[in-house]
Design an enzyme around this catalytic site. Structure first.
Site, PDB file in Angstrom:
ATOM      1  N   GLY B 242     100.136  30.881  -8.481  1.00 53.57           N
ATOM      2  CA  GLY B 242     100.986  31.835  -9.205  1.00 53.57           C
ATOM      3  C   GLY B 242     101.005  33.187  -8.524  1.00 53.57           C
ATOM      4  O   GLY B 242     102.035  33.868  -8.495  1.00 53.57           O
ATOM      5  N   ARG B 243      99.867  33.545  -7.954  1.00 52.65           N
ATOM      6  CA  ARG B 243      99.775  34.851  -7.278  1.00 52.65           C
ATOM      7  C   ARG B 243     100.691  34.933  -6.067  1.00 52.65           C
ATOM      8  O   ARG B 243     101.154  36.016  -5.701  1.00 52.65           O
ATOM      9  CB  ARG B 243      98.319  35.131  -6.895  1.00 52.65           C
ATOM     10  N   TYR B 362      99.875  41.289 -14.221  1.00 47.98           N
ATOM     11  CA  TYR B 362      99.830  39.891 -14.681  1.00 47.98           C
ATOM     12  C   TYR B 362      99.406  38.898 -13.584  1.00 47.98           C
ATOM     13  O   TYR B 362      99.416  39.228 -12.419  1.00 47.98           O
ATOM     14  CB  TYR B 362     101.078  39.459 -15.420  1.00 47.98           C
ATOM     15  N   GLU B 363      99.021  37.723 -14.068  1.00 45.56           N
ATOM     16  CA  GLU B 363      98.452  36.666 -13.224  1.00 45.56           C
ATOM     17  C   GLU B 363      97.242  37.183 -12.427  1.00 45.56           C
ATOM     18  O   GLU B 363      97.042  36.843 -11.267  1.00 45.56           O
ATOM     19  CB  GLU B 363      99.529  36.029 -12.340  1.00 45.56           C
ATOM     20  N   GLY B 364      96.474  38.012 -13.097  1.00 45.45           N
ATOM     21  CA  GLY B 364      95.298  38.625 -12.491  1.00 45.45           C
ATOM     22  C   GLY B 364      95.610  40.057 -12.076  1.00 45.45           C
ATOM     23  O   GLY B 364      96.490  40.282 -11.260  1.00 45.45           O
TER      24      GLY B 364
END
Lengths: 269, 383
Positions: B242-243, B362-364
């Site tokens: 996702g990153r 988001y997503e970390g």
């Protein structure tokens, strides 16, 4: 139902800039694209295929140098079944008349492979030359009736006649034509995009080539630069013209009076 | 080392760029203003295969690489970061875990409709009390013999209400902490599965961010994704991928703002000459461009590692960290170059600056990215 769509690779005229000093076109770095009106012609063929996918076959053909292959691939990517590139050094320098002659000779060759065509579609003109001659000339060479400036086409139930809407300066006209017919298209509906899968498939697809040697019986005096009855003598940027006025009156005297009044406005009378 | 795209990637980049310019760009400001999820655009993208780019054709995908997918998200995000994250969350966070961890039956039932774009996907890990600390999950799934009984809620879920298939994480053994989390595939319409409020956000306002609520949702046993109690691993591996998508989104935002600024400074005149003639402008643009290019290389390298099938978690973290900081910095600079106009909604850089911020969260978050990078450094003596 076999449809041949004739297409041309042109410089993207929206990307062309005029050299402010020399007043000539700056051609370097200008991308080549599928002539916009040819894309509309193809879109109309694709819409007929959408309605009857099992029975409509679309073949595309282009005369041009080897790099014109890329627009044929673009056509395959959106749904044409097969593509022909008509290319030979001997065809170089052809004007519209020679081009349409070579195309007409090539059509006979393509028919051997694909069967006869019920319809031939062309763009009304190319956006580079703007002559609007090749489509109609091709119709003449092939002895087909021709309907120009079309924006829409549909078929009757028996699939032997086409109902074609033409867009003219004065308005729209709907005409019926017996097949086979040649139709040239102006701007119609929005164009479709190719899916990723079809785009990638088209990259690997076969483009069939037609060369001079494939066209037995072609008249050498009618092809290439030497076979072209017209020559470009000069290219220049024309002065900008303002819109014209159309005066319509039932009574010619009244029409003339209005005309005179217009001339008076611009101090010409 | 070869920094060239393959012909296929280049072709894909050109086609996504053309689609973005003709279809997405014209509505980007409008859907942001209206906070409207662009359902019609999702349908168009589905038809062209944009929603399953890196998956094999046998599973409904376009059969391309992860690099191709990332390039597509980047191109889309140049014009609209909201549309970019719709594609990214769908592809990386919903379809990918099914592709990687799903059984053949799960792939047939769920991956194919996701990859063809017939259905849209979402991913639910975050909860009010469990953001970066995923082990704080309150959502639980109890084994009831022939089904799991799911209770709890998720927040900040991208594609929220508009998705059809959801990857949801829940505690199956609370005592085990991270090792007691499992992943499940849920479908919209399962009894007890409902939606809470839609978030009002600073940026990516056309992306629909929702709360998901589970009240005694009976999840069939066959919808367990991966092994029981191995969900944390599923979540972490999914977020690594996702990153890359968010890195691409951030990079696209930066490039979009850069392109707008480059065009503007060549036209806008002050003190009798274009802004581009001032060295201050030139130096700013040189910095912005250098940041974009270095972030891009880091991102593409991380994606290529994924395509090669080797570990890429650290590289993905560095790529997301750099790309999101580049997006923030470049959009700030772009607004500054536009001056007062840049602060208005007449120009896209205002929207891009708002959109950029989320990519650091988001997503970390960027801090989590640094934790991941340190995790790697902790295991080596030198680089």
């Amino acid at each position: 139902m076999n449809i041949l769509v004739c297409v041309k690779q042109v410089p993207d005229t929206t990307e062309i800039k005029i050299d402010p000093v020399k007043k000539t076109l700056i051609r370097t770095g200008v991308p080549s694209i599928l002539n916009t009106y040819d894309a509309y012609a193809l879109e109309q063929a694709l819409q007929l295929k959408d309605k009857d996918p099992d029975n409509v076959k679309i073949v595309v053909a282009s005369m041009g140098p080897q790099q014109a292959e890329s627009i044929l691939r673009d056509c395959l990517a959106v749904g044409a079944e097969s593509a022909y590139l008509i290319t030979d050094r001997k065809f170089g320098g052809s004007d519209t008349y020679a081009t349409s002659y070579i195309l007409s000779q090539s059509v006979a060759k393509i028919v051997e492979q694909e069967g006869s065509f019920d319809m031939i579609f062309c763009g009304k003109q190319a956006i580079d030359g703007d002559t609007a001659q090749v489509g109609p000339q091709l119709g003449e060479h092939l002895g087909l009736h021709q309907i120009t400036y079309a924006i829409n086409i549909s078929l009757n139930e028996e699939k032997n006649k086409a109902l074609i809407t033409r867009e003219l300066d004065e308005g729209k006209v709907v005409v019926e034509a017996q097949l086979p017919v040649l139709v040239t298209f102006t701007k119609t509906d929005d164009l479709r995009f190719a899916s990723i899968k079809n785009k990638m498939k088209s990259k690997r697809a076969e483009i069939k080539e037609i060369n001079y040697d494939d066209l037995a019986g072609i008249d050498d005096t009618k092809i290439g630069l030497n076979g072209s009855p017209t020559r470009v003598v000069k290219s220049f940027t024309p002065d900008v013209k303002t819109d014209g006025i159309i005066i319509r009156e039932d009574n010619p005297d009244e029409a003339f009076e209005k005309f005179a009044a217009e001339l008076e406005k611009v101090k010409l009378y | 080392m070869d920094f060239k795209f393959t012909d296929e990637t280049q072709l894909l980049q050109e086609m996504v760029r053309e689609f973005t310019e003709k279809e997405i760009q014209p509505i980007a400001a409008e859907i942001d203003e209206e906070e409207r999820f662009p359902e019609e655009m999702v349908a168009k993208m589905a038809e062209l295969g944009f929603l399953g780019i890196p998956f094999p054709e046998e599973y409904g995908g376009s059969g391309m690489t992860n690099l191709d997918y990332v390039v597509a998200v980047e191109e889309i995000s140049k014009a609209c970061a909201s549309t970019g994250v719709i594609v990214s969350a769908h592809t990386s966070l919903a379809a990918w875990p099914i592709y990687n961890y799903g059984t053949e039956e799960q792939k047939q039932k769920y991956l194919i409709p996701l990859a063809t774009g017939e259905k849209l996907g979402a991913f639910g890990l975050t909860e009010p009390g469990a953001g970066t600390d995923a082990a704080g999950q309150e959502t639980k799934a109890e084994d009831k013999g022939d089904y799991y009984l799911l209770n709890g809620s998720k927040i900040f879920i991208t594609n929220g209400y508009y998705a059809d298939i959801y990857i949801i994480f829940a505690m199956t053994d609370r005592e085990l902490g991270n090792r007691g989390i499992s992943a499940f595939i849920l479908e919209k319409g399962m009894p007890g599965f409902s939606f809470g409020t839609k978030e009002k956000k600073m940026g990516i306002r056309a992306s629909a961010t929702y709360e998901l609520i589970f009240e005694d949702v009976k999840v069939p046993k066959e919808n367990l994704l991966g092994e029981l109690n191995k969900g944390f691993g599923v979540a972490m591996a999914t977020l690594d991928g996702g990153r890359l998508g968010i890195g691409a989104q951030a990079l696209g935002i930066a490039e979009g703002a850069f392109n707008a600024a480059l065009a503007y400074v060549k036209e806008r005149e002050q003190f009798g000459r274009p802004l581009a003639k001032f060295q201050n402008t030139q130096f700013r643009l040189a910095d912005m461009y250098s940041r974009i290019e270095s972030s891009k290389l880091t991102l593409y390298r991380a994606v290529c590692l994924k395509d090669e099938g080797v570990p890429y978690s650290t590289e993905a973290a560095m790529a997301k960290l750099l790309c999101s900081e580049t997006a923030r910095e470049v959009t700030w600079q772009a607004v500054q170059l536009f001056g007062g106009y840049g602060y208005t909604r007449e120009y896209p850089v205002e929207r891009m600056m708002r959109d950029a911020k989320i990519t650091e969260i988001y997503e970390g978050t960027s801090e989590v990215m640094k934790m991941v990078i340190w995790g790697h450094l902790n295991r080596v003596d030198s680089i």
